[in-house]
Each structure stands twice: as C-alpha cells, then as structure tokens.
Design an enzyme around this catalytic site. Sequence first.
Site, PDB file in Angstrom:
ATOM      1  N   CYS A   1       0.832  -1.198   0.000  1.00  0.00           N
ATOM      2  CA  CYS A   1       0.000   0.000   0.000  1.00  0.00           C
ATOM      3  C   CYS A   1       0.868   1.250   0.000  1.00  0.00           C
ATOM      4  CB  CYS A   1      -0.896   0.017   1.233  1.00  0.00           C
ATOM      5  SG  CYS A   1      -1.779  -1.525   1.502  1.00  0.00           S
TER       6      CYS A   1
ATOM      7  N   ARG B   1      10.420  -3.074 -13.125  1.00  0.00           N
ATOM      8  CA  ARG B   1       9.487  -2.735 -14.206  1.00  0.00           C
ATOM      9  C   ARG B   1       9.473  -3.745 -15.354  1.00  0.00           C
ATOM     10  NH1 ARG B   1      10.091   3.771 -13.519  1.00  0.00           N
ATOM     11  NH2 ARG B   1       8.353   3.921 -12.058  1.00  0.00           N
TER      12      ARG B   1
ATOM     13  N   GLN C   1      -4.360  -8.703 -47.510  1.00  0.00           N
ATOM     14  CA  GLN C   1      -3.139  -8.071 -46.995  1.00  0.00           C
ATOM     15  C   GLN C   1      -3.433  -7.156 -45.790  1.00  0.00           C
ATOM     16  OE1 GLN C   1      -0.862  -5.054 -49.261  1.00  0.00           O
ATOM     17  NE2 GLN C   1       0.538  -6.748 -49.686  1.00  0.00           N
TER      18      GLN C   1
ATOM     19  N   GLU D   1       2.375   0.671 -11.635  1.00  0.00           N
ATOM     20  CA  GLU D   1       3.847   0.616 -11.586  1.00  0.00           C
ATOM     21  C   GLU D   1       4.474   1.757 -12.397  1.00  0.00           C
ATOM     22  OE1 GLU D   1       4.669  -2.013  -8.860  1.00  0.00           O
ATOM     23  OE2 GLU D   1       6.350  -1.942 -10.255  1.00  0.00           O
TER      24      GLU D   1
ATOM     25  N   SER E   1       2.666   5.388 -18.423  1.00  0.00           N
ATOM     26  CA  SER E   1       3.547   5.533 -19.598  1.00  0.00           C
ATOM     27  C   SER E   1       4.223   6.906 -19.601  1.00  0.00           C
ATOM     28  CB  SER E   1       2.750   5.347 -20.892  1.00  0.00           C
ATOM     29  OG  SER E   1       2.497   3.983 -21.099  1.00  0.00           O
TER      30      SER E   1
HETATM   31  C1  LIG Z   1      -5.821  -1.979 -10.768  1.00  0.00           C
HETATM   32  C2  LIG Z   1      -4.812  -1.167 -10.029  1.00  0.00           C
HETATM   33  C3  LIG Z   1      -3.972  -1.789  -9.122  1.00  0.00           C
HETATM   34  C4  LIG Z   1      -3.037  -1.038  -8.396  1.00  0.00           C
HETATM   35  N1  LIG Z   1      -2.275  -1.654  -7.436  1.00  0.00           N
HETATM   36  C5  LIG Z   1      -1.558  -0.887  -6.584  1.00  0.00           C
HETATM   37  C6  LIG Z   1      -0.930  -1.480  -5.440  1.00  0.00           C
HETATM   38  O1  LIG Z   1      -1.010  -2.683  -5.221  1.00  0.00           O
HETATM   39  N2  LIG Z   1      -0.268  -0.658  -4.597  1.00  0.00           N
HETATM   40  C7  LIG Z   1      -0.165   0.683  -4.795  1.00  0.00           C
HETATM   41  O2  LIG Z   1       0.461   1.357  -3.978  1.00  0.00           O
HETATM   42  N3  LIG Z   1      -0.728   1.271  -5.887  1.00  0.00           N
HETATM   43  C8  LIG Z   1      -1.434   0.525  -6.772  1.00  0.00           C
HETATM   44  N4  LIG Z   1      -2.053   1.106  -7.864  1.00  0.00           N
HETATM   45  C9  LIG Z   1      -1.926   2.549  -8.063  1.00  0.00           C
HETATM   46  C10 LIG Z   1      -1.102   2.910  -9.296  1.00  0.00           C
HETATM   47  O3  LIG Z   1       0.243   2.648  -9.086  1.00  0.00           O
HETATM   48  C11 LIG Z   1      -1.405   4.387  -9.631  1.00  0.00           C
HETATM   49  O4  LIG Z   1      -2.722   4.441 -10.151  1.00  0.00           O
HETATM   50  C12 LIG Z   1      -0.429   4.961 -10.625  1.00  0.00           C
HETATM   51  O5  LIG Z   1       0.826   5.131 -10.025  1.00  0.00           O
HETATM   52  C13 LIG Z   1      -0.870   6.315 -11.198  1.00  0.00           C
HETATM   53  O6  LIG Z   1      -1.226   7.198 -10.193  1.00  0.00           O
HETATM   54  P1  LIG Z   1      -2.626   7.988 -10.299  1.00  0.00           P
HETATM   55  O7  LIG Z   1      -3.665   6.982 -10.605  1.00  0.00           O
HETATM   56  O8  LIG Z   1      -2.794   8.825  -9.089  1.00  0.00           O
HETATM   57  O9  LIG Z   1      -2.488   8.918 -11.553  1.00  0.00           O
HETATM   58  P2  LIG Z   1      -1.936  10.446 -11.575  1.00  0.00           P
HETATM   59  O10 LIG Z   1      -0.572  10.492 -10.975  1.00  0.00           O
HETATM   60  O11 LIG Z   1      -2.970  11.349 -11.009  1.00  0.00           O
HETATM   61  O12 LIG Z   1      -1.850  10.664 -13.127  1.00  0.00           O
HETATM   62  C14 LIG Z   1      -2.969  11.000 -13.937  1.00  0.00           C
HETATM   63  C15 LIG Z   1      -2.470  11.250 -15.351  1.00  0.00           C
HETATM   64  O13 LIG Z   1      -1.526  12.337 -15.336  1.00  0.00           O
HETATM   65  C16 LIG Z   1      -0.284  11.912 -15.890  1.00  0.00           C
HETATM   66  N5  LIG Z   1       0.835  12.576 -15.176  1.00  0.00           N
HETATM   67  C17 LIG Z   1       1.023  12.682 -13.839  1.00  0.00           C
HETATM   68  N6  LIG Z   1       2.166  13.337 -13.592  1.00  0.00           N
HETATM   69  C18 LIG Z   1       2.728  13.628 -14.781  1.00  0.00           C
HETATM   70  C19 LIG Z   1       3.914  14.290 -15.198  1.00  0.00           C
HETATM   71  N7  LIG Z   1       4.778  14.759 -14.297  1.00  0.00           N
HETATM   72  N8  LIG Z   1       4.163  14.377 -16.524  1.00  0.00           N
HETATM   73  C20 LIG Z   1       3.297  13.901 -17.442  1.00  0.00           C
HETATM   74  N9  LIG Z   1       2.152  13.266 -17.119  1.00  0.00           N
HETATM   75  C21 LIG Z   1       1.868  13.121 -15.813  1.00  0.00           C
HETATM   76  C22 LIG Z   1      -0.254  10.411 -15.680  1.00  0.00           C
HETATM   77  O14 LIG Z   1       0.643   9.773 -16.585  1.00  0.00           O
HETATM   78  C23 LIG Z   1      -1.701  10.030 -15.932  1.00  0.00           C
HETATM   79  O15 LIG Z   1      -1.939   9.939 -17.303  1.00  0.00           O
HETATM   80  C24 LIG Z   1      -2.941   0.356  -8.616  1.00  0.00           C
HETATM   81  C25 LIG Z   1      -3.772   0.978  -9.573  1.00  0.00           C
HETATM   82  C26 LIG Z   1      -4.704   0.240 -10.242  1.00  0.00           C
HETATM   83  C27 LIG Z   1      -5.624   0.935 -11.218  1.00  0.00           C
END
Ligand SMILES: Cc1cc2nc3c(=O)[nH]c(=O)nc-3n(C[C@H](O)[C@H](O)[C@H](O)COP(=O)(O)OP(=O)(O)OC[C@H]3O[C@@H](n4cnc5c(N)ncnc54)[C@H](O)[C@@H]3O)c2cc1C
Length: 408
Positions: free
Chosen positions: A128, A267, A303, A388, A391
């Site tokens: 978490c 990764r 094709q 993780e 992109s």
């Molecule tokens: C099914 C699932 C399982 C998961 N499992 C775990 C788990 O076990 N443990 C855990 O801790 N987390 C877990 N996560 C969380 C996951 O790691 C996060 O959702 C992820 O890191 C993205 O964070 P966020 O959703 O807050 O997106 P945000 O950080 O809010 O990003 C939103 C958008 O903005 C973009 N963005 C953000 N910052 C920048 C930047 N500086 N430059 C350009 N673009 C940017 C992102 O690429 C994305 O497109 C899980 C998520 C899901 C959906």
Amino acid sequence: MAEFTMELNDEQKEVRDWLHGFAADVIRPAAAEWDEREETPWPVIQEAAKVGIYSLDFYAQQYFDPTGLGIPMAMEELFWGDAGIALSIVGTGLAAVGVLANGTEEQIGTWIPQMYGDASDVKVAAFCSSEPDAGSDVASMRTRAVYDEAKDEWVINGTKTWATNGGIANVHVVVAVVDPELGSKGHASFIVPAGTPGLAQGQKFKKHGIRASHTAEVILDNVRVPGSCLLGGKEKLDERLARAREKAKQGGERVKNAAMATFEASRPAVGAMAVGTARAAYEVALDYAKTREQFGRPIIDNQGVAFQLADMRTSIDAARLLVWRASWMAVNGKPFTAAEGSMSKLFASETAKQVTGQAIQILGGNGYTREYPVERMHRDAAIYTIFEGTSEIQRLVIARTLAGTPIR
Ligand SMILES: Cc1cc2nc3c(=O)[nH]c(=O)nc-3n(C[C@H](O)[C@H](O)[C@H](O)COP(=O)(O)OP(=O)(O)OC[C@H]3O[C@@H](n4cnc5c(N)ncnc54)[C@H](O)[C@@H]3O)c2cc1C
C-alpha cells in the site's frame, strides 16, 4: 556472468512448459467466470499453491536464474493465461519484495510465510503506497507514522487507495511518512497484520479490466503496530534519516532516488505481464484469421489483415526483447544508463494495448463480444500503461536519465 544466447536452456524450457500447461489448463478456462464475478479467484490461487507456483520459493528460484529470464518468462506465461487471475497469483509478490528489500532477516522469516499461507489455507498480501492525492507523485504522500517511544509502537493514520489485495490481505505493507520535511526520503515501510485495530478496507473498486484481481482502499485509523513492524528497524531508519537531513542541509543536493534503481529492476516484470496478454490476443487473432472466411477465402488472405498480424507479432517480439534485456541487466548488475527497465515497461504496455485492440478488429463482431476472450484481454491490457508508473512517467524517467537531470 552467463554467456549471451538467444535460446532458453533446457531447464528454462521445462519451467516455461510447465507454467504454460498450468496457464492453459487451469487459468485460461477460469478467466471468463472470475472476470464476471469480479472476485479474488481463491480456488485457482489454491491450485497454484498446490503445484508450487504460489510460493516465495518459486519466485526466488526464478529470480536467481543467472540469465535474468526466469521472472519474465514466468510472468509472460501466467498472464498469457489471464491477467486478472495471474495478478491475484503474483500480487502478493509486490508486498513480499517490499519486505525482502527493506526487512531484517527476522522480519523476512516472520512475515513472508504469513503472506502466502499454505496450500490448505492460502493467504495474500498487499503493498500500500498510492493515496488519493499521491499516485505518480509519491512524495506528496500524507499517511503519517509517529513513534510512541514510551510504548515502542508506531501510530499510523491515513488512507491508501488502489491497493491490490487491500483489505483482504493477511499482511499489509504500508508506506508512510515519518519525516515530512524530507519528501520521499522521509518515508518508511511498516507491516500491518490483518485484524490490527483501526485497519479497515474502504471501498472495493469495480474496474474496467483485471477484474479477478481485488483492488481497494485501505483505511488506517490510529493503527498501532509494535516497533518490530518497522521494516529494517529503528536504528537503520534513524541513520538513513540523519544522512538525508545532512544532505538536505548541504544545499539540498538532489540525489538520485535509490528507489529509482529498484523500479528499473522491477518494471521489466510488468513489461513481461503485458507481453503475455499481447501474445494471448495475437494468438487468438491469428487462429481466427486463418479460419474465418469472407468473400470465399480466409480473411488472412487479405493483406490488410495479414499486415496487421505481422505488425502485432513484430511489436510483441520487440517488447519481449526489451524486457529480457532489462531483466538480464538487472540480474547482472548493469547500470541502467538509459532507463532500460522503464523503456521495456513503456514499450511492452503500449504494445499490449495496441495489439489487443487490433485483435478485436480482426475478430470483427465476435471480437467485440464476450463470446471471445480478446474483448477481456483488451480491457485487461489498459492497466499496464497505468500501474507501476504510467507511460508518461516512464517517458519522464527515460528522458531525464538521457538528459542527466535528477529524477524525483
Ligand atoms: C488496478 C490497479 C492496481 C493497483 N495496485 C496498486 C498497489 O497494489 N499498490 C499501490 O500502492 N498502488 C497501486 N495502484 C496505483 C497505481 O500505481 C497508480 O494508479 C499509478 O501510479 C498512477 O497514479 P494515479 O492513478 O494517481 O495517476 P496520476 O498520478 O494522477 O496521473 C494521472 C495522469 O496524469 C499523468 N501525469 C502525472 N504526472 C505527470 C507528469 N509529471 N508528466 C506527465 N504526465 C503526468 C499520468 O501519466 C496520468 O496519465 C494500482 C492501480 C490500479 C488501477
């Protein structure tokens, strides 16, 4: 160091075939059911435990394969079976790695067996870190851990979100802020066992894909854990914090986060999961294109269809090669001078999204229905470009590594 070869050795082939058999005979047939149920597939995890796939020993063996290919090979085969079920099988590993990386020998010996349980009583674990306002921006984490010296206990308060196995885990590994002044350097990880007062599952999320994997909020309300639950121990934490404070005082030199190196090494495993899903969809599409006839001939004779399959296969093979290269680099201690781990995850996850979409197109109307698995695979594939590190974050890491600017 192992000699360079593009061929798996006999032992690796044997493991790959064994995993493929489990994925084909046990995971794939259960995929549609658990996707619809949106529940943790406990009976499948139990089957995996019975044959030894759901165990730390299995992953340790693959991890120590000197070629580095053990883990990516295992991930590709299991996720080829089904991404949601496979994540339920390997999700515990994320928390286990957290303990292996930061825990003392005693903590490893105590907690890892409790994460897996045994074949007659399987358990899962959760890692978490993410919070509602701290996803990509880990440094803005707010969950706080405060030390109560009189009782030698840590008091943890906060809300974690999107935790795989959150709330149903026997062991939660929780990352919390211990020194807010230090940003991500002021974080520490804690073991929070199931049943600890104040630990509760928040909402369980209904998801677009990987629906057989449980994802939920984890609430920590005045959770108290003994000092022994701080991973690595208090002495090591105090030393680390003192070093970080000293660096901050010396003009705040922005050192590269040690966690970045760990991410580069982990990764490629996510990249391999994406390769598994992409390969599964490609195989269904290839088979379909050879047998589906329109205008009096198999559609692959057009094709327009055959070239799509050629592109799909080329991307999948390229993704696998990037994943294997990064995994080989990690095991052999090669420096990731161009963020090759992030590169592999970026390319493989974008490939999985692209290829599974193309598979739907090749299957036409059938591809769009739940009668065929590519619709599910496409929904599943969308996770790889998000968790993780998204992109965009992978591109940021690669770009900053190339530019030589710090990554925070
Ligand atoms: C099914 C699932 C399982 C998961 N499992 C775990 C788990 O076990 N443990 C855990 O801790 N987390 C877990 N996560 C969380 C996951 O790691 C996060 O959702 C992820 O890191 C993205 O964070 P966020 O959703 O807050 O997106 P945000 O950080 O809010 O990003 C939103 C958008 O903005 C973009 N963005 C953000 N910052 C920048 C930047 N500086 N430059 C350009 N673009 C940017 C992102 O690429 C994305 O497109 C899980 C998520 C899901 C959906």
